[in-house]
Scaffold this active site. Structure first.
Site: not given
Length: 952
Positions: A391, A693
């Site tokens: 990410d 996340d």
């Protein structure tokens, strides 16, 4: 902001409850007991809830406030609340005592057989030779068994303590709670009935409770009920159960039941906590141990048969085969003990132990390096990783965002250097619109903390936007109170925007919708724009092109861009409707800076040298993603950056050619990420690590070989789907995890190389000697000591080697790599041949070389052989520290466990030879013989170094 608040009063149709408040509850100042509270939520009893006055009524009976939360100023009152209603902790299984581990170690079948041998040996020995002389052999075996048992039990007990500590770390979960009138972070274990908890997308409900206020709350109760259908929670259905997850929306909840009284707690009470499943490597090594054990059993049976046959032939030649003495019975027993100990030595019990020790050691050390391992197998899997799909926000970047540029009312401003005067550059009407949009259309909040300071709560993006609103002179609480919220649509990873409908403060029921999200998407939904004079004008082609150019300029500067827009709803609006998807007026575009974390570029380069491909997968604009990727060193000249919508339109044939070149995927949806990971794993046979996340990352985290969730920004859903939690949200920590993974894998390879060498030599020496001479040079007690060196002590020494930077200069093992490599076979066979030659030379020429004669010459020679054999293992253990490198002493003092194990092995060997002769069938050696033994052992090291130069 005004919320829906559940305000239920007893209706005439509801029969009065027969409930009476227990006296001890009344005495403490409460008007309801824990059991009654639990029954309301667990059974979803609306009638009972109405009887008690709804949520407000229950709050009053709990002496709590739905807005201010609990008051904890009175310590005695807090203690009474805990005593009456319990604490929010689940009963854990008791830690097994050390003696239980001793008992489990005694259950080993080979040790039980040796125990029987020891018992019979004691009986026969004492009957024939009296006490204490006749007890020496039996007591020697007993002492060896106890030593093995206590070392094994100590190791297992320490490991269980480590896992208990790590389990505590796993359960450190915090939630946002309003208590004493202040919103604050708090451990879920500190929650009490009456607490007001704030929940958002991805959060796990920490206790049973009731909905106070919120919007669009959808709960996933599958972990509790098994039902996959999500449940809407609102004023009509206000029940929230511990252990369930917030799938969409946000809300405030009042805690009613905690700990073992919750439905989740009752479920946990019916379960017994099981240990971690065996890791793939443990399964593989168990298979190896089983095969070698069967081979050892075969050799043991043959050895016993040969020794017994030799004894019968000897007695037959002496014509005493019908006459048996106690000594001969003891000799038969010794043969049986030798056969059993051949099985003990042959079975590499230390293989699974080495994996467990290495993983436990690595897990503890990784905790210090800010990585919490949730599943044991993750350690070894990460060592084989060939690609990392990372990410961007918070992992590669700092996740501390600030608005640094803006294009509001078609005018570009440098907010970072001109923040104080920004308001003066914007028309007053536009400022009011912006403040209204920022403070109403947000998942964050501006609060005053205990110290009286203003604090911004929310995601990094929300925090940056709220800071902009405050810098424009806006007042959060005033703005929220002035408008009535009609509908909220939280940020959605598919739509990539969020929205709110409010009733304007001027009266007349005027409604306005505000939206905020990905610039290209929100801008495409606009047909008007606020100009530099603050007037609303049509959004023509020239203006669209101008704004798109500014979006690209911001993105090329590695800024994340968001567009803010609004729409007056002239034709009315129902909360059941969706917020319109078009017809908005663009107010402005903001560029948010999220700097790249220090050390990320170096970590990416380290991964590249280690043969690990790093790919960025993000929901951001492609230009922003490319700028950050170049800054991190992820995007190279021969790599491809692609957008999610383009990627998902590709055919399988196109993907085969495209995927190996993809280094950046922007504007990706959760399913794009999942598809990329699945293709890499299945089609390209890669070992894939994924970072994430959000709740939307859960599918990819679950699909990956190893999922890494962010500990700070990560939602509970993401953490639960992951194998490792990165506690500092830093990409450099991910590289550290990879290094530890490789260390675990290679440490176990070192141990296997060392152990198989001992197996081969001990097995062949005793078998061949028994077959050719009718006796075995290594006794049962001696073989048990060798087994201890190669199993528990060897595992402790080699499985706890810390990682070094050289590990990241090798290519990854990958999915199809062989565990026992050609280099390992070369080292095993080379050392085995050397040790076998030494022992056979001593058996054939030892007496003449050392001038041994007399009745004790055979005992002296066998002691010398035993001593040489042990020192060969000691130096082979040092050589096994490196399977390819010649310098095996590098960093040896950094591993105190290794030094202590080697020192302890030598110390006990001296004790066994010099002082335990009657028990271990040894006799003290001369100084020359000691020097010879050490020299023979040391000579194995240059031989091992020479073997490493042979190419494989």
């Amino acid at each position: 902001m005004r919320y829906w608040v559940l305000d239920l009063v007893p209706s005439p149709g509801v029969a009065p409850s027969e409930y009476t408040v227990p006296e001890e509850v009344k005495a403490a100042g409460f008007d309801i007991c824990a059991d009654e509270l639990g029954s309301i939520v667990e059974s979803h009893d609306v009638k009972k809830l109405k009887f008690h006055g709804g949520v407000d009524g229950l709050a009053c009976k709990l002496k709590a406030s739905p807005t201010e939360g609990l008051s904890t100023t009175d310590a005695s009152h807090l203690s009474q609340r805990q005593d009456l209603f319990g604490i929010n902790k689940f009963a854990e299984s008791e830690l097994k005592s050390f003696w239980l581990f001793v008992w489990e170690a005694l259950q080993d079948m080979t040790l039980m057989i040796l125990g029987v041998c020891a018992f019979v040996s004691l009986i026969v020995g004492i009957a024939t030779e009296g006490w204490p002389k006749g007890s020496h052999d039996g007591l020697g075996i007993v002492a060896s068994i106890l030593f093995v048992v206590f070392v094994t039990a100590t190791s297992d007990y320490r490991q269980s303590l480590q896992f208990r500590d790590l389990d505590k770390e796993k359960k450190k979960i915090t939630v946002q709670v309003t208590r004493n009138g202040f919103r604050q972070k708090m451990s879920i274990y500190e929650l009490l009935p009456g607490d007001v908890v704030h929940l958002g997308i991805g959060d796990q409900v920490p206790a049973d409770g009731l909905f106070l206020s919120g919007f669009s709350v959808v709960i996933d109760e599958s972990s509790l009920t098994g039902e996959s259908e999500p449940v809407m929670v609102n004023a009509e259905n206000p029940f929230l159960l511990s252990g369930t997850k917030v799938q969409d929306g946000s809300c405030k909840m009042m805690v009613t039941t905690v700990g073992m009284r919750t439905q989740w707690g009752k479920l946990m009470a019916t379960l017994t906590e099981g240990g971690d499943d065996e890791t793939p490597l443990q399964v593989k090594l168990n298979g190896v141990a089983t095969i070698i054990g069967k081979i050892g059993l075969f050799f043991a049976v043959v050895t016993f048969a040969v020794l017994v046959q030799g004894m019968f032939m000897r007695k037959l030649s002496m014509k005493t085969h019908w006459i048996w003495s106690g000594d001969e019975a003891l000799e038969l027993l010794e043969y049986f003990a030798i056969a059993v100990t051949i099985v003990v030595v042959a079975v590499p019990e230390g293989l699974p132990l080495a994996v467990t020790l290495s993983l436990a050691f690595a897990m503890k050390k990784m905790m210090n390096d800010k990585a919490l391992v949730r599943h044991l197998a993750a350690c070894e899997t990460m060592g084989s990783a060939t690609t990392i799909c990372s990410d961007k926000t918070g992992t590669l970047t700092t996740n501390h965002m600030t608005v640094v540029k803006s294009c509001i009312c078609m005018s570009v401003q440098d907010v970072a250097n001109n923040g104080g005067s920004l308001r003066s550059e914007i028309p007053e009407s536009a400022v009011k619109l912006l403040v209204q949009s920022i403070f109403n259309n947000t998942g964050g909040e501006v609060v005053v903390n205990k110290l009286g300071k203003t604090e911004i709560l929310g995601s990094p993006t929300e925090t940056a936007i709220l800071e902009l609103g405050l810098s424009l002179g806006g007042k959060f609480q005033e703005e929220r109170k002035s408008c009535k919220v009609v509908k909220v649509e939280p940020f959605n990873s598919t739509k990539k925007r969020m929205g709110v409908v409010i009733e304007l403060p001027e009266g007349g029921g005027r409604l306005r919708a505000h939206t905020k999200g990905a610039s290209e998407i929100v801008l495409a939904a606009c047909d008007k724009v606020v100009n530099s004079s603050g007037e609303v004008v049509p959004l023509d082609e020239e203006s669209v092109n101008y704004l798109n150019v500014k979006i690209n300029e911001f993105a090329n500067e590695a800024l994340r861009t968001l567009c803010l827009a609004y729409m007056d709803l002239e034709n009315g609006f129902s909360p059941d409707e969706a917020i319109p998807a078009s017809g908005f007026t663009c107010v402005g575009i903001v560029g948010i800076k999220d700097p790249v974390r220090p050390g990320v570029k170096e970590s990416v380069e380290l991964c590249r040298r280690a043969g690990i491909t790093v790919r960025m997968v993000t929901g951001d604009n492609i230009n922003t993603a490319k700028a950050i990727a170049r800054e991190c060193g992820i995007l190279t000249d021969d790599g491809i950056a692609i957008e999610g919508p383009v990627f998902r339109e590709k055919s399988q044939e196109e993907l085969l050619e495209l995927i190996p070149k993809i280094q950046v995927m922007a504007r990706s949806s959760p399913m794009d990420k999942h598809t990329l990971v699945k293709q890499l794993r299945t089609t390209f046979d890669e070992v894939v690590a994924v970072t994430g996340d959000g709740t939307n990352d859960a599918p990819a985290l679950h699909e990956a070989d190893i999922g890494l969730a962010m500990g700070i920004a990560g939602t509970e859903v993401a953490k639960e789907s992951a194998d490792v939690i990165i506690l500092d949200d830093n990409f450099s920590t991910i590289v550290t995890v990879a290094k530890w993974g490789r260390s675990v894998y290679i440490n176990i390879q070192k141990f296997v190389q060392f152990q198989l060498t001992v197996n081969v030599v001990a097995l062949i020496v005793n078998f061949s000697s028994a077959c050719l001479t009718g006796s075995a040079p290594l006794t049962a007690v001696q073989l048990l000591w060798v087994n201890m060196i190669m199993d528990t002590l060897g595992a402790l020494a080699l499985a706890t080697e810390p990682p070094n930077n050289e590990l990241m200069k090798r290519l990854p093992v990958g999915r199809r790599g062989n565990f026992i490599t050609n280099a390992m076979w070369r080292n095993i066979l080379g050392q085995s041949v050397y040790q076998f030659i030494v022992i056979w030379f001593l058996q054939a020429k030892g007496k003449s070389v050392f001038g041994l004669d007399g009745p004790d010459s055979t005992l002296m020679l066998n002691t010398l052989i035993f001593n040489c054999f042990v020192f060969c293992q000691v130096f082979n253990e040092i050589s096994s520290r490196e399977m390819e490198e010649i310098d095996v002493f590098k960093g040896i003092l950094d591993n105190y466990v290794f030094v202590v194990v080697i020192g302890a092995t030598v110390f006990f060997q001296i004790i066994i030879i010099e002082f335990l002769g009657t028990f271990a069938s040894t006799t003290p050696l001369t100084l020359v013989q000691w020097i010879f033994s050490i020299f023979i052992g040391f000579l194995g090291m240059p031989i091992a170094a020479g073997l490493k130069t042979i190419p494989v």
